[in-house]
Design an enzyme around this catalytic site. Structure first.
Site, mmCIF file in Angstrom:
data_model
loop_
_atom_site.group_PDB
_atom_site.id
_atom_site.type_symbol
_atom_site.label_atom_id
_atom_site.label_comp_id
_atom_site.label_asym_id
_atom_site.label_seq_id
_atom_site.Cartn_x
_atom_site.Cartn_y
_atom_site.Cartn_z
ATOM 1 N N SER A 55 29.535 25.602 55.346
ATOM 2 C CA SER A 55 29.645 27.032 55.039
ATOM 3 C C SER A 55 29.024 27.909 56.124
ATOM 4 O O SER A 55 29.528 29.001 56.410
ATOM 5 C CB SER A 55 29.017 27.346 53.683
ATOM 6 O OG SER A 55 27.631 27.064 53.685
ATOM 7 N N VAL A 78 50.565 30.492 61.394
ATOM 8 C CA VAL A 78 50.095 31.433 60.380
ATOM 9 C C VAL A 78 49.979 30.801 58.992
ATOM 10 O O VAL A 78 49.517 31.448 58.055
ATOM 11 C CB VAL A 78 50.989 32.696 60.320
ATOM 12 C CG1 VAL A 78 50.944 33.436 61.647
ATOM 13 C CG2 VAL A 78 52.430 32.348 59.949
ATOM 14 N N HIS A 80 47.922 28.604 58.508
ATOM 15 C CA HIS A 80 46.470 28.419 58.421
ATOM 16 C C HIS A 80 45.891 29.764 57.983
ATOM 17 O O HIS A 80 45.650 30.654 58.794
ATOM 18 C CB HIS A 80 45.920 27.927 59.760
ATOM 19 C CG HIS A 80 46.418 26.561 60.101
ATOM 20 N ND1 HIS A 80 45.785 25.406 59.696
ATOM 21 C CD2 HIS A 80 47.535 26.159 60.750
ATOM 22 C CE1 HIS A 80 46.482 24.351 60.101
ATOM 23 N NE2 HIS A 80 47.541 24.787 60.744
ATOM 24 N N ARG A 91 60.141 44.090 65.786
ATOM 25 C CA ARG A 91 60.629 45.342 65.226
ATOM 26 C C ARG A 91 60.470 46.494 66.212
ATOM 27 O O ARG A 91 61.344 47.354 66.317
ATOM 28 C CB ARG A 91 59.863 45.660 63.935
ATOM 29 C CG ARG A 91 60.385 46.881 63.204
ATOM 30 C CD ARG A 91 59.571 47.165 61.950
ATOM 31 N NE ARG A 91 60.133 48.258 61.184
ATOM 32 C CZ ARG A 91 59.517 48.849 60.159
ATOM 33 N NH1 ARG A 91 58.310 48.436 59.787
ATOM 34 N NH2 ARG A 91 60.097 49.846 59.515
ATOM 35 N N ARG A 141 66.949 41.884 65.146
ATOM 36 C CA ARG A 141 66.094 40.700 65.341
ATOM 37 C C ARG A 141 66.513 39.522 64.462
ATOM 38 O O ARG A 141 66.126 38.387 64.715
ATOM 39 C CB ARG A 141 64.623 41.035 65.082
ATOM 40 C CG ARG A 141 64.337 41.485 63.659
ATOM 41 C CD ARG A 141 62.874 41.811 63.450
ATOM 42 N NE ARG A 141 62.670 42.493 62.170
ATOM 43 C CZ ARG A 141 61.479 42.685 61.617
ATOM 44 N NH1 ARG A 141 60.388 42.237 62.211
ATOM 45 N NH2 ARG A 141 61.374 43.340 60.469
ATOM 46 N N ASN A 157 37.257 31.276 62.117
ATOM 47 C CA ASN A 157 35.854 30.880 62.111
ATOM 48 C C ASN A 157 35.791 29.383 62.429
ATOM 49 O O ASN A 157 36.802 28.683 62.382
ATOM 50 C CB ASN A 157 35.150 31.241 60.791
ATOM 51 C CG ASN A 157 35.653 30.470 59.582
ATOM 52 O OD1 ASN A 157 35.707 29.237 59.601
ATOM 53 N ND2 ASN A 157 36.009 31.179 58.516
ATOM 54 N N ARG A 168 46.307 19.601 63.369
ATOM 55 C CA ARG A 168 47.258 19.897 64.447
ATOM 56 C C ARG A 168 46.998 19.134 65.748
ATOM 57 O O ARG A 168 47.863 19.136 66.632
ATOM 58 C CB ARG A 168 47.263 21.400 64.727
ATOM 59 C CG ARG A 168 47.636 22.247 63.513
ATOM 60 C CD ARG A 168 49.013 21.922 62.959
ATOM 61 N NE ARG A 168 49.384 22.845 61.888
ATOM 62 C CZ ARG A 168 50.585 22.910 61.323
ATOM 63 N NH1 ARG A 168 51.534 22.081 61.718
ATOM 64 N NH2 ARG A 168 50.831 23.773 60.357
#
Length: 233
Positions: A55, A78, A80, A91, A141, A157, A168
């Protein structure tokens, strides 16, 4: 692919050690920080990581600027969720000359590469045509391929990074995000060597493999090397 660790918590390991000590100390964090030596911090961080008491690692963050990667990669990245992301917008940023990331399995076969390039050229022409028809970029797009190059800034973090690396950096991970993870790990180890000294796939960090029949066999090689080293001692 370009990956740069652009920001991180100063003295990350001392920050983790100070945070951990505060839980059991009657004095404040500022006083504790003054009393902790680098050696004491390293020893405490190793103990925390080995015990799985992670922690306090959440107080330390690392921000990466990433370029030259595909939308395939960022769709995985993303997932994760304990992280923050800012990605180049399709966009608002026109893709009149979009670059593509080409897998080696395609690039190594001339016929496949030629067909890939032809398709990308056709998509580019259609994209430009639709923009000329005043169709909003946010709608045009939709025809862009997953191979389109993108840029992203992400902040993790340290605890979340350990989890990211365990998944990964594994050889079972898709090749592009595995290359990203290995480079991010290399840069993290340069600034926080104790926190990340055993980071990586679980065969490295925990001495176990969760892939079952799909295991790459790396764990067996690690265990064999360890046994051999112990025999020499």
């Amino acid at each position: 692919m370009m990956v740069k660790l652009v920001r991180h918590t100063p003295e990350p390991e001392r920050t983790v050690a100070m945070s951990a000590r505060l839980c059991y100390s009657p004095i404040g964090a500022a006083q504790l920080e003054e009393k902790i030596s680098d050696e004491q911090a390293a020893k405490l961080v190793r103990k925390l990581v080995s015990m799985g008491h992670l922690s306090t690692l959440e107080h330390v963050t690392f921000t990466f600027a990433i370029e030259g990667v595909s939308r395939v990669l960022t769709h995985q990245l993303v997932r994760h969720r304990i992280a923050s992301y800012s990605q180049q917008s399709q966009r608002y940023v026109k893709e009149h000359d979009f670059e593509t990331i080409v897998p080696a399995s395609i690039a190594s076969k001339p016929e496949a590469k030629a067909k890939f390039d032809k398709l990308m050229t056709e998509i580019q022409a259609m994209y430009d045509e639709f923009i000329a028809l005043d169709i909003p970029a946010e709608d045009v797009r939709y025809i862009l391929p997953n191979a389109t190059e993108t840029k992203i800034v992400c902040t993790f973090n340290a605890r979340s990074l350990l989890n990211f690396f365990s998944l990964r950096c594994c050889t079972r991970a898709q090749w592009e995000i595995r290359a990203l993870a290995n480079e991010m790990l290399r840069q993290c180890q340069a600034v926080a060597p104790v926190i990340f000294e055993n980071a990586g796939p679980t065969c490295v960090s925990e001495g176990v493999c969760h892939e079952g029949a799909m295991s790459c066999g790396r764990l067996q090689a690690i265990l064999a090397a360890k046994a051999k080293a112990e025999q020499k001692q």
